[in-house]
Structures are given as structure tokens and as C-alpha cells.
Scaffold this motif. Sequence first.
Motif, PDB file in Angstrom:
ATOM      1  N   GLY A   1      10.996  13.091 -81.585  1.00 59.40           N
ATOM      2  CA  GLY A   1      11.565  13.948 -80.651  1.00 59.40           C
ATOM      3  C   GLY A   1      12.994  13.728 -80.459  1.00 59.40           C
ATOM      4  N   PHE A   2      13.942  14.329 -79.961  1.00 55.77           N
ATOM      5  CA  PHE A   2      15.317  13.989 -80.018  1.00 55.77           C
ATOM      6  C   PHE A   2      15.480  13.303 -78.716  1.00 55.77           C
ATOM      7  N   GLY A   3      14.408  13.582 -77.172  1.00 57.53           N
ATOM      8  CA  GLY A   3      14.753  13.561 -75.803  1.00 57.53           C
ATOM      9  C   GLY A   3      14.629  11.469 -75.788  1.00 57.53           C
ATOM     10  N   THR A   4      13.690  10.994 -77.073  1.00 54.94           N
ATOM     11  CA  THR A   4      13.616   9.711 -77.500  1.00 54.94           C
ATOM     12  C   THR A   4      14.460   9.435 -77.584  1.00 54.94           C
ATOM     13  N   ALA A   5      15.625   9.770 -78.831  1.00 54.06           N
ATOM     14  CA  ALA A   5      16.234   9.671 -79.849  1.00 54.06           C
ATOM     15  C   ALA A   5      17.587   9.045 -78.724  1.00 54.06           C
ATOM     16  N   ILE A   6      17.771  10.354 -77.477  1.00 56.06           N
ATOM     17  CA  ILE A   6      18.813  10.585 -76.248  1.00 56.06           C
ATOM     18  C   ILE A   6      18.696   9.077 -76.010  1.00 56.06           C
ATOM     19  N   LEU A   7      17.355   9.272 -74.979  1.00 57.41           N
ATOM     20  CA  LEU A   7      17.154   7.423 -74.020  1.00 57.41           C
ATOM     21  C   LEU A   7      17.562   6.203 -74.817  1.00 57.41           C
ATOM     22  N   ALA A   8      17.087   6.558 -76.026  1.00 58.18           N
ATOM     23  CA  ALA A   8      17.534   5.594 -77.315  1.00 58.18           C
ATOM     24  C   ALA A   8      19.006   4.848 -76.942  1.00 58.18           C
ATOM     25  N   ALA A   9      19.479   6.116 -77.164  1.00 57.85           N
ATOM     26  CA  ALA A   9      20.745   5.652 -77.894  1.00 57.85           C
ATOM     27  C   ALA A   9      21.012   4.948 -76.591  1.00 57.85           C
ATOM     28  N   VAL A  10      21.011   5.827 -75.638  1.00 58.57           N
ATOM     29  CA  VAL A  10      21.287   5.348 -74.409  1.00 58.57           C
ATOM     30  C   VAL A  10      21.113   3.446 -74.221  1.00 58.57           C
ATOM     31  N   ILE A  11      19.857   4.036 -74.395  1.00 55.42           N
ATOM     32  CA  ILE A  11      19.770   2.606 -73.825  1.00 55.42           C
ATOM     33  C   ILE A  11      20.323   0.975 -75.289  1.00 55.42           C
ATOM     34  N   ILE A  12      20.218   1.467 -76.293  1.00 52.50           N
ATOM     35  CA  ILE A  12      21.246   0.845 -77.909  1.00 52.50           C
ATOM     36  C   ILE A  12      22.251   0.441 -76.896  1.00 52.50           C
ATOM     37  N   SER A  13      23.076   1.309 -76.554  1.00 54.55           N
ATOM     38  CA  SER A  13      24.297   2.292 -76.058  1.00 54.55           C
ATOM     39  C   SER A  13      24.823   0.461 -74.712  1.00 54.55           C
ATOM     40  N   ILE A  14      23.856   0.598 -73.878  1.00 65.08           N
ATOM     41  CA  ILE A  14      23.590  -0.400 -72.602  1.00 65.08           C
ATOM     42  C   ILE A  14      23.243  -2.309 -73.633  1.00 65.08           C
ATOM     43  N   LEU A  15      22.486  -2.019 -74.441  1.00 59.69           N
ATOM     44  CA  LEU A  15      22.224  -3.659 -75.030  1.00 59.69           C
ATOM     45  C   LEU A  15      23.178  -3.719 -75.390  1.00 59.69           C
ATOM     46  N   ASN A  16      24.029  -3.148 -76.806  1.00 59.97           N
ATOM     47  CA  ASN A  16      24.879  -3.991 -77.504  1.00 59.97           C
ATOM     48  C   ASN A  16      26.483  -4.007 -76.654  1.00 59.97           C
ATOM     49  N   LEU A  17      26.431  -3.544 -75.321  1.00 59.32           N
ATOM     50  CA  LEU A  17      27.535  -3.857 -74.732  1.00 59.32           C
ATOM     51  C   LEU A  17      27.149  -5.158 -74.478  1.00 59.32           C
ATOM     52  N   LEU A  18      26.545  -5.823 -73.728  1.00 54.67           N
ATOM     53  CA  LEU A  18      25.541  -6.653 -73.674  1.00 54.67           C
ATOM     54  C   LEU A  18      25.514  -7.715 -73.486  1.00 54.67           C
ATOM     55  N   LEU A  19      24.680  -7.444 -75.241  1.00 53.16           N
ATOM     56  CA  LEU A  19      25.037  -8.873 -76.374  1.00 53.16           C
ATOM     57  C   LEU A  19      25.895  -8.894 -76.615  1.00 53.16           C
ATOM     58  N   ASN A  20      27.196  -8.338 -76.807  1.00 54.36           N
ATOM     59  CA  ASN A  20      28.642  -7.834 -77.340  1.00 54.36           C
ATOM     60  C   ASN A  20      28.724  -9.352 -76.744  1.00 54.36           C
ATOM     61  N   ARG A  21      29.466  -8.950 -75.419  1.00 56.82           N
ATOM     62  CA  ARG A  21      29.935  -9.793 -74.752  1.00 56.82           C
ATOM     63  C   ARG A  21      29.072 -10.982 -74.443  1.00 56.82           C
ATOM     64  N   LEU A  22      27.809 -10.415 -74.166  1.00 61.05           N
ATOM     65  CA  LEU A  22      27.475 -12.643 -74.395  1.00 61.05           C
ATOM     66  C   LEU A  22      28.192 -13.512 -75.068  1.00 61.05           C
ATOM     67  N   VAL A  23      28.122 -13.042 -76.290  1.00 58.64           N
ATOM     68  CA  VAL A  23      27.994 -13.584 -77.816  1.00 58.64           C
ATOM     69  C   VAL A  23      29.365 -13.884 -78.306  1.00 58.64           C
TER      70      VAL A  23
END
Length: 119
Positions: free
Chosen positions: A91-113
Motif C-alpha cells: 500500500g501507498f499509505g505504508t510507503a508514505i509513513l515509511a518515507a517519513v520515518i526513513i527520512s528521520i532515521l537517515n537524518l539522525l544516523l547521518n548526523r551521528l556518523v
Amino acid sequence: MLKRALISVFLNAVALIAVAQLFESFQLEGFGSAILASLILAILNVMIKPILILLTLPITVISLGLFLFIINAFTLMIAQAIMGSSFEIEGFGTAILAAVIISILNLLLNRLVKDTLKS
């Protein structure tokens, strides 16, 4: 430059695995599939995403940039279509939620690294 790209692909794979653990409707067949999905997403982000952003610029401006999550979800769905059964999003709804969470996690992980590599 190559080192930074490889780290980014690895961190994106970690974010994909984390999202797969959060949602039952977002499935990956292990870390190898996550790495492959991350590589496909990187290629899509370089080749297709700029075109999508350009085509949807008016709605992106009106939505104050929130439409970029829809574009990210669309690229996730394309990556899922390319990979077949080893990467599935229901489903596209899951893809939207996943995109938001992936963006946030990537931001946090990239800053940490980034902070760790500077030290």
C-alpha cells in the motif's frame, strides 16, 4: 567521496531494516536485500527524483515541501517493483509513513556518523 556514499548506502539500509521491523506491511528479506534496496534507491534519487521534483514543483511549493514525502514514497514503490518479492510494501499509505520515518532515521544516523567521524 566514495567512502561517504558507501556509508550513506549502509545507513539507509539500516533505516530500511528498522522500518521493516516497525511495520508488518513493509517487508525485507534480510540485510542483503536492504543493501540492494538502498543502492536502487540511491540510483533512483540521482536519476528520477530530480525530474519528479521539477515536474511537481508548484505543488511542492504550495505544500511547503511536504509533497517531497510523496515523491520519496513513490521512489520506494519503484524500488519495491524493481526488487520483486525480496522487498514488499503493501500500500501507498505504508510507503508514505515509511518515507517519513526513513527520512528521520537517515537524518539522525547521518548526523551521528558525521559527528563520530569528525572526532
